[in-house]
Design a protein around this motif. Sequence first.
Motif, PDB file in Angstrom:
ATOM      1  N   THR A   1       0.849  -1.183   0.000  1.00  0.00           N
ATOM      2  CA  THR A   1       0.000   0.000   0.000  1.00  0.00           C
ATOM      3  C   THR A   1       0.886   1.234   0.000  1.00  0.00           C
ATOM      4  OG1 THR A   1      -1.730  -1.138   1.259  1.00  0.00           O
ATOM      5  CG2 THR A   1      -1.797   1.272   1.229  1.00  0.00           C
ATOM      6  N   THR A   2       0.623   2.170  -0.901  1.00  0.00           N
ATOM      7  CA  THR A   2       1.359   3.432  -0.935  1.00  0.00           C
ATOM      8  C   THR A   2       0.593   4.480  -0.138  1.00  0.00           C
ATOM      9  OG1 THR A   2       2.313   2.941  -3.106  1.00  0.00           O
ATOM     10  CG2 THR A   2       2.303   5.245  -2.414  1.00  0.00           C
ATOM     11  N   LEU A   3       1.280   5.092   0.826  1.00  0.00           N
ATOM     12  CA  LEU A   3       0.657   6.070   1.715  1.00  0.00           C
ATOM     13  C   LEU A   3       1.351   7.414   1.562  1.00  0.00           C
ATOM     14  CD1 LEU A   3       0.444   3.866   4.946  1.00  0.00           C
ATOM     15  CD2 LEU A   3      -1.386   4.326   3.300  1.00  0.00           C
ATOM     16  N   SER A   4       0.574   8.478   1.581  1.00  0.00           N
ATOM     17  CA  SER A   4       1.147   9.817   1.452  1.00  0.00           C
ATOM     18  C   SER A   4       1.797  10.257   2.757  1.00  0.00           C
ATOM     19  CB  SER A   4       0.061  10.820   1.042  1.00  0.00           C
ATOM     20  OG  SER A   4      -0.979  10.831   2.008  1.00  0.00           O
TER      21      SER A   4
ATOM     22  N   THR B   1       0.537  10.326   6.976  1.00  0.00           N
ATOM     23  CA  THR B   1      -0.607   9.433   7.104  1.00  0.00           C
ATOM     24  C   THR B   1      -0.436   8.554   8.337  1.00  0.00           C
ATOM     25  OG1 THR B   1      -0.974   9.345   4.715  1.00  0.00           O
ATOM     26  CG2 THR B   1      -1.909   7.561   6.034  1.00  0.00           C
TER      27      THR B   1
ATOM     28  N   ILE C   1      -0.699   5.327  10.121  1.00  0.00           N
ATOM     29  CA  ILE C   1      -0.846   3.915   9.803  1.00  0.00           C
ATOM     30  C   ILE C   1      -1.563   3.196  10.934  1.00  0.00           C
ATOM     31  CG2 ILE C   1       0.415   1.778   9.316  1.00  0.00           C
ATOM     32  CD1 ILE C   1       2.706   3.526   8.262  1.00  0.00           C
TER      33      ILE C   1
ATOM     34  N   GLU D   1       3.239   6.775  11.957  1.00  0.00           N
ATOM     35  CA  GLU D   1       2.886   7.771  10.947  1.00  0.00           C
ATOM     36  C   GLU D   1       3.991   7.877   9.904  1.00  0.00           C
ATOM     37  OE1 GLU D   1       1.161  12.310  11.153  1.00  0.00           O
ATOM     38  OE2 GLU D   1       2.903  11.839  12.386  1.00  0.00           O
ATOM     39  N   THR D   2       3.614   8.082   8.650  1.00  0.00           N
ATOM     40  CA  THR D   2       4.604   8.255   7.594  1.00  0.00           C
ATOM     41  C   THR D   2       5.230   9.644   7.685  1.00  0.00           C
ATOM     42  OG1 THR D   2       2.897   9.040   6.048  1.00  0.00           O
ATOM     43  CG2 THR D   2       3.414   6.687   6.016  1.00  0.00           C
TER      44      THR D   2
ATOM     45  N   GLU E   1       6.143  10.066   1.644  1.00  0.00           N
ATOM     46  CA  GLU E   1       5.379   9.046   0.924  1.00  0.00           C
ATOM     47  C   GLU E   1       6.087   7.705   1.058  1.00  0.00           C
ATOM     48  OE1 GLU E   1       3.212   9.474  -3.111  1.00  0.00           O
ATOM     49  OE2 GLU E   1       5.094   8.424  -3.572  1.00  0.00           O
TER      50      GLU E   1
END
Length: 231
Positions: free
Chosen positions: A31-34, A37, A39, A96-97, A100
């Motif tokens: 899954t690609t997360l900005s 984000t 998690i 958290e990211t 990206e």
Amino acid sequence: MNNMLYLSQFNLMSSLSEADLAEMDSMTSITTLSKNTLIQTPDTFGEGFYFVKRGAIRLYTLNSEGKQFTLDILKEGNVFGEMDGISLGTRAMYIETMEESDICLMNRQRFDQFLLEHPAFMMNMMKVLSERIRSMSELTQKLALGNLHDKIMHTLLRLATQMGSTEEENYFRIHLALTHQEIAWMVGASRESVTVALQELSRAGRIRTGFKSVSLHRDEMTTMPDPSVHM
């Protein structure tokens, strides 16, 4: 880059053959997360085992007043989560990211069988677990006993080890965009006090700062841990 090429980049995967990597690839979903984000929160924890394929994520806690404290930053190749008694201690954390990121979830049943069939991979897993415990114990001691300058320098050296660095003149720039607030979250201090301390360290020539960047003087890097013990 496909999943198998991603997986082949990681030290954790060094004990696997191409066929093993292909099997591992079939067990993953990415899954690609900005950036920025969430998690996971302590309330939304779900059992699973995850790899950071690309990017960087931050693990942190909140005190009763809502103040954040960063416990760790994980980059490409690092793992987090909990599955069938194998825990990386992230159940009660916010995750958290920081940029990206591509996050990979392992299929639980197939991963259990994979571990049984690949003892060398299991040994690498154990090394990751023991190193995580050692580094967190060291961090706790430094943050409890050191002054703010010591805390900041220890944190920056740890990040240089984890994230890598590039030599620029007599300084090594850490491969991670860092704001003063993010450093403050890592050392348990206010942003204002960290800004003052960074200015003092910069004037002393121990570090060099730029827009979301920090570089360590060559002399400071002599105390950096051997990166071969990290993932």
